[in-house]
Structures are given as C-alpha cells and as structure tokens.
Motif scaffolding. Structure first.
Motif, PDB file in Angstrom:
ATOM      1  N   GLN A 290       2.443   2.104   5.642  1.00  0.00           N
ATOM      2  CA  GLN A 290       2.891   3.316   4.735  1.00  0.00           C
ATOM      3  C   GLN A 290       4.242   3.488   4.573  1.00  0.00           C
ATOM      4  O   GLN A 290       5.058   3.177   5.380  1.00  0.00           O
ATOM      5  CB  GLN A 290       2.135   4.489   5.398  1.00  0.00           C
ATOM      6  N   TYR A 294       6.675   0.132   4.516  1.00  0.00           N
ATOM      7  CA  TYR A 294       5.844  -0.857   3.613  1.00  0.00           C
ATOM      8  C   TYR A 294       5.847  -2.143   3.939  1.00  0.00           C
ATOM      9  O   TYR A 294       6.193  -3.108   3.478  1.00  0.00           O
ATOM     10  CB  TYR A 294       6.594  -0.784   2.217  1.00  0.00           C
ATOM     11  N   GLY A 306      -1.425   2.790  -1.023  1.00  0.00           N
ATOM     12  CA  GLY A 306      -0.036   3.341  -1.306  1.00  0.00           C
ATOM     13  C   GLY A 306       0.514   2.091  -2.095  1.00  0.00           C
ATOM     14  O   GLY A 306      -0.158   1.413  -3.068  1.00  0.00           O
TER      15      GLY A 306
END
Lengths: 348, 395, 296
Positions: A290, A294, A306
């Motif tokens: 997240q 990433y 996401g």
C-alpha cells in the motif's frame, strides 16, 4: 579572517576520522544486521518489516545498514569467517555471485510458515524472493499525451532529445538492453539487435544517466520526458508531486526478484531466518504494497489493490502473465563485454 | 628636467626623453640639474570620519630637502602618499613645478620614491631592479644598460649587480632602492622613513651619502621621519606635523631655537615645561610668574597671552646655566639627581613647589659632580630662550 | 663607506633552522597510520594488478598489456587528464581575481568573501553537485534565463556535457585554488606595486612583472590541489558528467563494483595514479623552480 586554516584542518581531520571509524562509539554486543537497500527501501523496511520482526522475536536487537547489493557482497567476501552482515538483499545479477562465491547459508525452508505461499518463481531455497521490482516505461504525462504502450514508442521522432536511459552498470540499464534484444529477435545470448536499436535511438537520447536514481531526478529537472524506469523509483517522485507515470509495455513488464539471504557464518542465523520470515508474511507484504511504499508482493495470499493493481497487475494471475524474467546467469557471463562495448559505442 | 606643462600626458618622461637621459654617463648624472618646486595647497585628507591631514599648505623650493617630522599617526606618511599619487586627497591641490598633478597617476608625476622597507622586487637582481623603471618607460635596451651601470656606479654597487635583494645587507638594499628611484630621473625624490631599518652606525653613513647625492643632483627631496635628529641634521627645512595639522615649517634653527608652538617645543629637542601665570604682556614679550616661585621674561610666539592668563613656559636644559650668585629671574632649588653623559652632565633640580627642572652643564674632566641636596640657582641664558605658550585645552 | 654588517638579516635565517631533537617522534602516529592505511593497501593494489586473469589464478602483466593495447583505454586516460587541465586552467582564471580582490578588500568585505570562498567546503559535494544538476537541467536556471532573454529558442543541452561538468568542477574545486592564492598574495608587500607604479609601470605591467611572478608558489600549490581533486572527483564526474562520459574513476568503479574484475581495476588504478603523479611532479618541479626564483 575569522577561521584560520589550522582550525579548518583540525575540524576536517576530526570529521574524517569519525567517518573512517563509524564504529568508534559501539559498546553493545552484536545486533542482527540487516543490509537493506538505500532510500525509500530502508524506510519501508524499517517501518513495516522491523516492527513485525521485533514482535515475533520478543524485541530482538536489529540494525538496518542500507547499501547496494554489490557493496554487501564486497563487505561479506572481505570477512567470510566473521561477516558484518546477517541478512543480505540481492538483485538477480548479484544473487548469482552470492551463490557462486558461497556467501549465503540456505534458508530453512522446512521450518518456514510462509515459504510455501510464495509464488513459485519466488520459492528459491538459497534465499527466497521477498518482493519484485518492475521495469516499464516511465513518462511525464504533461509532455507525453498518449500513454506509451510499447518499447518502440521511445523511437518516435516526436521524442527527439527527450529520452533518457542509464548505462549498463546498473541492473536497470542492462535489463533494458536485454529486453530490447529480445523484442528484436535477440536475447541474453545475442545483444547485437539492442546495440543496433540503441544507435537508432541516438537522436532521441537526451541523457545517459550514471545510475537509476539520477535518471529519476532527470524527470524532476525536465531534462527528459520518457525513459525505461523502475516502478518503485517513480513512486518517490510521484509522492513529491512530480508528474511521472508508469506504463506496461505490451511485450511485458521486466521483472526482477529481490531475494533475501542469510549470510554464511552469521552468528545470528536464527534471527536472520526470522527476519526473512517476517519479510515473507502476507500481512507485512500487504502493508508494503500500500501507499506510500508500493512494494510488489511475492506472497500469493496478498490481495492486490491500489496503484499496484492499477499499474502492475490486478491479481497474481495477471502478474504471472505480464512479467518477463531474464536469465541472469547468461547475462552475467556476457555483461563485461557488453559494458565495454557500451563504453565505446554510446556517445551522446 | 625640461619645462613641464600641465597639459602633458601622464607618462612624464617620454620614451625618447628617458632614452636620451639614460644614455648619459655618470659624469652627466653628477651635473647639477635644477630640481622643481612643489606646492601642497590646502591639503585635507579624511578616512571616513577621521581627518588624517588637516588643511596643510607647504611651499617647497626647487632643490630643497624638506623633512616631514612628527610622531606616528600625525599624517606625514599620508601626505607623502598624496604627493606621490598613491592616494587622492579629499581637498586641496598638489602642484609639482608648474603643473597641477591631482589627476595624474604616480607614474606621471615624475617622483622617485624610496620606501621604508625599500620594496625591492625580490625576484629581480639588483640590475633588474634598477632597470625596472627605465624598461617600463620604454627605453632602448642599450640605453637601459648604460643608465643602470651609471646608477650602480653612483651608489657603489657595481659588484652586486647580479645579486638578489635577499643577498644584500640593509645598507646595500637601501642604495639599490635609491638607484632604482633615481634611475628614472625624477624631478622629486620621496623618502619614507629611509633610515628606520638601519642600525645606528650605518644610519649616519647613509644620511651623509644621501645628503651628498641630493646636493649633487639638486633634486627636490621630501623625507618622512619621526626622528628629530635625522630631520635636524639632514633637512634644509622641517615641517612639523601633529594630528594632521602643520605646526611649524622652518629651518632646523627656526624649529629648534624658535619653536612656534608648545608641541614643537616639546617634540623637537627636550624642554622644561614650567607652569605659571602671565604677570605682564606687551607685544611678543611676557613676564610669567612660575609656580616654582620666580618671574621669568619670555618670548610669546603666538602673542595671544594677556596678563592674568595661565601659561606654560618652555626652556631647554642647555639654555639654563647654574649661577653662582643670586640675581633676578633665577629658579631656586636643590640637586636631586646627576646624570653624567660624557660631554655634559644633566642635573635634575627640585624646585620649591616640588616640580623638577633639568639643566645641562659642560663636564670638566676630573671635576666632582654636584651632590644631591646641593642648593642651586638656575638662570636662562637669555629671555629669547624662554618661550611662553597658552595652556592647551585639557592640559 | 664602513664595512656593512647585517645581523638583522643573518639572524633570523640561522635561527629558523630547527635543531634536530626528538620532535620527529611526533610524526610517528601519522607515519604508522600511513603505513597501515595507505602503503599496505597500495602494495595490495599493485599485487592484485599483477594477476593475469579476473579469477586471480595466475600472475602476469596481462592487465597492463590489455590496458595499453586498447586505444579506447588510452583515450579515457587522456580525456581524464585533459579534464583536469581544463578545470585547473579555468579555476585559476576565475580564482586569481577572487583571491586578488580578497587581499585588496577591507576587513568586513574580507570576512564576507572568505565565507563565500569557504562555503563550498562546508556543504557536501553531493549537495553541491545536485545543485549543479538543477542549474544545468533542461528546465534549469541557465536554460530558463536564456529562454526568457530570447538568447535561445529551445533549451540547450548543458547537463551531461563536458562543458557542464567543467563548470561544476570549477565551482566545486574553487576553494582549493583560492586559499593558497590568498595566502601568497596576502604576503606580498603592497609597497611593491606602489613602487612599480611610481617607476612608471601601468597596472598590467605591474601585475605581469611583479604580482604574477611573486605569486607563482601559490599558483603552483593551487593548481596542484585543484588538478588532483578534479581528475579524481568521482561523484561530480558521474552525476554531472552523466553515464556516457567515461573518466578513469568511473572506469575503475565499473570494473570493480559492476564487473568484479579486480585485477584490471587495480591495473588501471595504478596506471591512473602514476599518470596523476607524473602531472603532479611536473607541477612540483615548476613550484620548486619558482620558489628558487622568489627566495633566491
């Protein structure tokens, strides 16, 4: 003059001595030393993996020592009997050196809870893959209006002087050249098409950056608008508001597996294994996936969402389908010659 | 020096002039060219808020040797630098010959300068140092060589021509500096504390040598010094400066025997300064009742004293004599200390008011000194040797 | 004229000779430090360079033969040494007036100037180098200025060019040139220039004949430091020079870190070191000559 030269010299020598012997202040016994990567990697690992590890081990002492894989190898091979590092992170090229030079102890696969949940490509007993790095096309969406879809887009005449690459010293630069060869009928054993293609790219080349970090900053400077780029490197720029996007080439995203290794002869082998265990855990990898980290997960239990779901793959199936892996054992054999050739042939 | 016009370009001796003169032999160099007159007209120089030179006017005659004398910080060096063109004055004019030179750089003023530390070029030989000014003025090579030989002969340094300054003694260095300054045939020679760096014996030799050279060339010379003996022995006239102001400009005899101000009287030579009050004043003569208990008649150079004014009376130790018999205008006291200095003895005499007065007396071989405690009477040799000045503010 | 003695001159000269006592022992720690951390690694480097193959199995001069057998390598060496010459020349050209200005300034201006001169030393070379990337970039200060003044129609390529690299190195190395120059120029007697002017020399003649020759020791020292620093400036060379301009430091880095070819890296290190040493010795000879000249 308010500062005399003697004072400056004295201060300089003191600083110099302090940087030569950073360990001057140690007093405690040996902590677990985790050699991570620099920059945002260190941040991510400290914020997510370390707390998980400490919880699992009852607050074991740990220190992060960020550096490049090649530096880890240099440090460990200089002191094989008493290595200063317990856990090493390796890109695919250096990973082969670690195995070749016998610097790593095998990961205790049978005692591991998470190992079997890793994607098959990450299940490596010499040291499991704890995340992927992805190389695709990075571009400035304010200047490049149509999102690129293919490596060939870099050759479009409209990008004259706007394309950036790195030299082949970096994994990124080498992987780009191999992929170029592959898309043009060559491969790990035939780099010729890549050099030919690069010659044609010359009018478009705005910069040959010395390393991937420098390449990323060139977007910030407006020096280039499009380049091969690392997905994670551009996330840092995006976080700072620099307009950069990542596009998957239709021939596939170049992927590397980053592996974690227990250093051979580590006095903390058990803790080292525990750290790697934490790094493989689905809850750790989910958190790392997240914002703002990433990090692309290797554990199949992680649910993609996401930016990673949007830009890389919506699930593990798509990831398997779109990732291209290169054979670094072949690349390593040829790389010296390629670099020499790149040194001689590529001038901007 | 040829006639000088104010419209002349600032490279004063033109190349051909320098070449011609450079071709001259030593005998020509010793011929007596007329120096030029120099006028400093109302020169004032300020550094920020402080005034280094305050409205100084000096008219220096052609061929004269003038000493600018004063303690350090009196503005004498600033005045020299203004004259040389290294500094531009705030107010006033500098006239050399009949040219106003205020807008001219140093090179255009025809000045030769010898610095306190000589400022010889350390990386050049003696000959190269002397040739520097000639080459800068574009003289032909042969002319330069001839002129350098002549100048080195003049200062007796022929044998040292290929030495470097560091290999020379202080006196030799000074002579190189002098040769270098004179080589360009300046119309004025400026000397900045020229003897300060020499030890005492050498100093006298160099003073004589420079004085002789100056006489021979007839070159107008201005010398900065803080040493009154040097000024008195060498200068035709002395300008005494204090705190940027000109105190007195006159011959050594004037300055020494007829000091115009209290400062000059105290700075040049030594003087007993006796406090008192004017009893009677008429014209340039006043009678002063001293605190020591005597009334003495004195000359008043500034003529500003009136009866009743407090005054300081100056009289030099050598202008007092030890009287054997009582007479008017005598200072009475007792010997406190005797200092035999070879040719003279200096006695320090304590007066009735507790003050001290110095007096010198020629020493006769074998004569006993006056013992401390001996009562003595001191009498000025003449009223002209006593000078009374107003008490300066704050004194 | 009486015999001239100058005790004032002879005195300090003899007194300046130190009597050899036990003071040399003070240098022992440094000597030991050098032996352990400089001489030993250097000898190791020489030893490694004498391996014939990258796997370090047999000895031979192969690495040196390989280096000198390829004109590409000689071109890299040549361009590195030439880069040093360009940087040193420009640093001198800009640094000399700066040092001169310093010696001519009042105390307040001097404090300001010394701060400006020292400032680059007080910031990390990486920070300074990144600042140059910002300045030279396509969207950087120089290009924006040129575009807004209408001096260029499209942004110029400044970053990753040799010109940009030279400019950055000149700035980064400036203190190394200016500080020795200031030391020499400050010791110059200001009366020398006054004397020169009074003798009829213009400012240029005074500079060329007096100031310049007398400041030669400072020039040599400054050039020496600047040159040695410029040819070995790995960070600035790679970050401002970019990935396609290859100089010796990057070449060594590439061979060791990326390719693990330690013997070849060691050999080119030795060759590079000897070349730089050669240039440095040339400077030193000049320096000694100029010292003899000034302090004869």
């Amino acid at each position: 003059m308010t500062l005399d030269r003697r004072q400056i010299l004295a201060a300089g020598l003191t600083l110099g001595a302090m940087s030569l012997f950073p360990g001057m202040s140690w007093a405690q016994a040996r902590k677990l030393v985790f050699a991570t990567f620099t920059g945002s990697w260190e941040e991510a690992h400290r914020d997510v993996i370390v707390p998980h590890f400490r919880k699992a081990t009852g607050n074991a002492d740990i220190a992060l020592d960020p550096m490049l894989s090649v530096d880890m190898i240099a440090k460990v091979s200089a002191a094989k009997a008493n290595p200063p590092i317990d856990v090493m992170l390796m890109d695919p090229g250096p990973r082969l050196s670690v195995i070749g030079q016998d610097l790593a102890a095998p990961f205790p696969v049978d005692d591991s809870k998470n190992y079997k949940d890793l994607l098959p490509v990450a299940q490596l007993p010499e040291g499991p893959g704890i995340f992927f790095q992805a190389v695709g096309i990075t571009y400035n969406p304010e200047k490049v209006k149509t999102p690129p879809t293919s490596w060939d887009d870099l050759w479009k005449p409209e990008y004259k002087g706007r394309v950036g690459i790195t030299n082949m010293n970096s994994t990124l630069g080498t992987a780009f050249m191999v992929e170029l060869a592959k898309t043009r009928g060559g491969g790990e054993n035939d780099i010729e098409p890549a050099f030919a293609a690069l010659k044609e790219l010359q009018p478009n080349l705005g910069a040959v950056a010395p390393n991937p970090g420098a390449l990323a900053t060139l977007f910030q400077q407006g020096q280039i608008d499009i380049s091969p780029g690392n997905f994670n490197a551009i996330q840092i720029l995006r976080a700072r508001g620099v307009p950069v996007e990542f596009a998957k080439p239709k021939t596939g995203t170049i992927a590397f597996l980053t592996t974690a290794h227990i250093t051979k002869n580590s006095p903390n082998a058990k803790l080292a294994a525990a750290l790697i265990e934490s790094a493989m855990a689905p809850e750790v990898q989910t958190k790392l996936m997240q914002a703002p980290f990433y990090v692309i997960p290797t554990n199949s239990k992680v649910q993609m969402d996401g930016d990673i779901a949007r830009m890389i793959a919506k699930d593990q199936e798509e990831l398997k389908a779109s990732f291209v892996f290169h054979d670094w054992s072949v690349i390593n054999q040829n790389r010296a010659g390629w670099i020499e050739r790149f040194n001689k042939e590529i001038k901007v | 020096m040829a006639a000088l016009q104010s419209t002349r370009p600032h490279r004063s001796p033109e190349p051909q002039t320098a070449a011609e003169t450079a071709a001259g032999t030593a005998s020509e160099a010793t011929a007596k060219p007329a120096g030029v007159a120099v006028t400093l007209d109302g020169i004032t120089h300020r550094f920020g808020a402080s005034t280094a030179v305050d409205n100084v006017t000096l008219e220096i005659k052609a061929g004269e040797l003038v000493a600018l004398l004063g303690p350090s910080g009196c503005g004498k060096t600033t005045l020299l630098r203004i004259l040389a063109g290294f500094q531009a004055q705030t107010l006033g004019r500098v006239v050399i010959g009949d040219r106003v030179v205020d807008s001219l750089p140093p090179a255009g003023r025809g000045v030769g300068i010898v610095f306190q530390n000589y400022a010889l070029f350390p990386h050049m030989t003696v000959a190269q140092n002397v040739a520097y000014g000639l080459e800068a003025r574009g003289a032909a090579r042969d002319a330069v060589r001839a002129r350098v030989e002549a100048m080195l002969g003049l200062v007796k340094l022929d044998a040292m021509r290929d030495r470097f300054p560091k290999q020379l003694s202080g006196g030799q260095q000074q002579r190189v500096a002098l040769a270098r300054a004179l080589a360009i045939q300046p119309s004025i020679l400026l000397l900045d504390e020229p003897f300060a760096a020499l030890d005492k014996n050498l100093r006298l030799d160099m003073q004589i040598e420079i004085k002789q050279l100056q006489r021979r060339f007839g070159i107008t010379t201005i010398m900065v010094t803080h040493d009154q003996e040097e000024a008195l022995s060498m200068a035709d006239r002395i300008a005494v400066l204090s705190r940027g102001k000109l105190e007195q400009f006159g011959t050594p005899e004037d300055v020494y025997d007829r000091p115009g101000t209290l400062f000059v009287n105290g700075f040049v030579g030594s003087a007993n300064q006796l406090r008192g009050r004017v009893v009677r004043a008429s014209g340039s003569v006043a009678e002063v009742a001293l605190e020591a208990g005597t009334v003495l008649t004195a000359v008043t150079p500034d003529a500003a004293l009136a009866a009743g004014d407090p005054a300081i009376l100056c009289v030099r130790p050598e202008n007092l004599r030890l009287a054997t018999e009582a007479a008017p205008q005598q200072i009475v006291g007792t010997v406190d200390l005797a200092l035999p200095l070879g040719p003279v003895v200096v006695y320090e005499v304590r007066t009735a008011d507790g003050g001290k007065v110095k007096v010198t007396e020629p020493r006769v071989a074998g004569a006993a000194l006056r013992a401390p405690g001996t009562p003595v009477r001191l009498q000025p040799v003449s009223p002209q040797t006593c000078r009374a000045f107003a008490v300066p503010a704050g004194a | 004229m009486t015999a001239i003695t100058a005790p004032g001159l002879a005195g300090p000269a003899t007194a300046a000779w130190p009597r050899i006592g036990r003071e040399w022992t003070l240098a022992l720690p440094l000597a030991a430090f050098f032996a352990v951390f400089f001489v030993t690694p250097l000898l190791l480097l020489v030893a490694v360079s004498l391996y014939a193959d990258a796997e370090m199995t047999r000895f031979g001069l192969d690495q040196y033969i390989r280096f000198f057998g390829d004109t590409f390598n000689l071109a890299v060496l040549g361009s590195t040494l030439l880069l040093g010459v360009k940087v040193t020349a420009l640093t001198l050209l800009f640094g000399y007036p700066l040092a001169w200005l310093y010696t001519r300034s009042g105390p307040r201006m001097q404090s300001a100037l010394i701060l400006v001169i020292i400032l680059p030393l007080l910031t990390s070379v990486v920070v300074r180098t990144f600042a140059w990337i910002v300045i030279l970039g396509r969207d950087g200060i120089v290009n924006n200025l040129l575009l807004s003044l209408g001096l260029a129609e499209t942004p110029l390529r400044l970053l990753y060019t040799e010109g940009g690299l030279v400019a950055a190195l000149v700035q980064v190395q400036m203190p190394l040139m200016v500080l020795p120059l200031i030391t020499t120029l400050s010791r110059l007697d200001p009366n020398l220039l006054d004397a020169s002017a009074a003798l009829g020399a213009g400012p240029w003649r005074g500079f060329l004949k007096v100031t310049l020759p007398l400041s030669l020791p400072g020039i040599v020292a400054g050039c020496l430091l600047t040159y040695a620093a410029a040819v070995t400036a790995f960070i600035t060379q790679s970050l401002v020079g970019g990935g396609q301009m290859l100089f010796m430091p990057q070449y060594i880095y590439q061979q060791t870190i990326t390719l693990h070819n330690w013997p070849f890296a060691a050999a080119i290190s030795i060759v590079f070191m000897m070349s730089v040493l050669g240039v440095v010795m040339l400077f030193n000879l000049l320096g000694r000559a100029s010292k003899g000249y000034v302090h004869a």
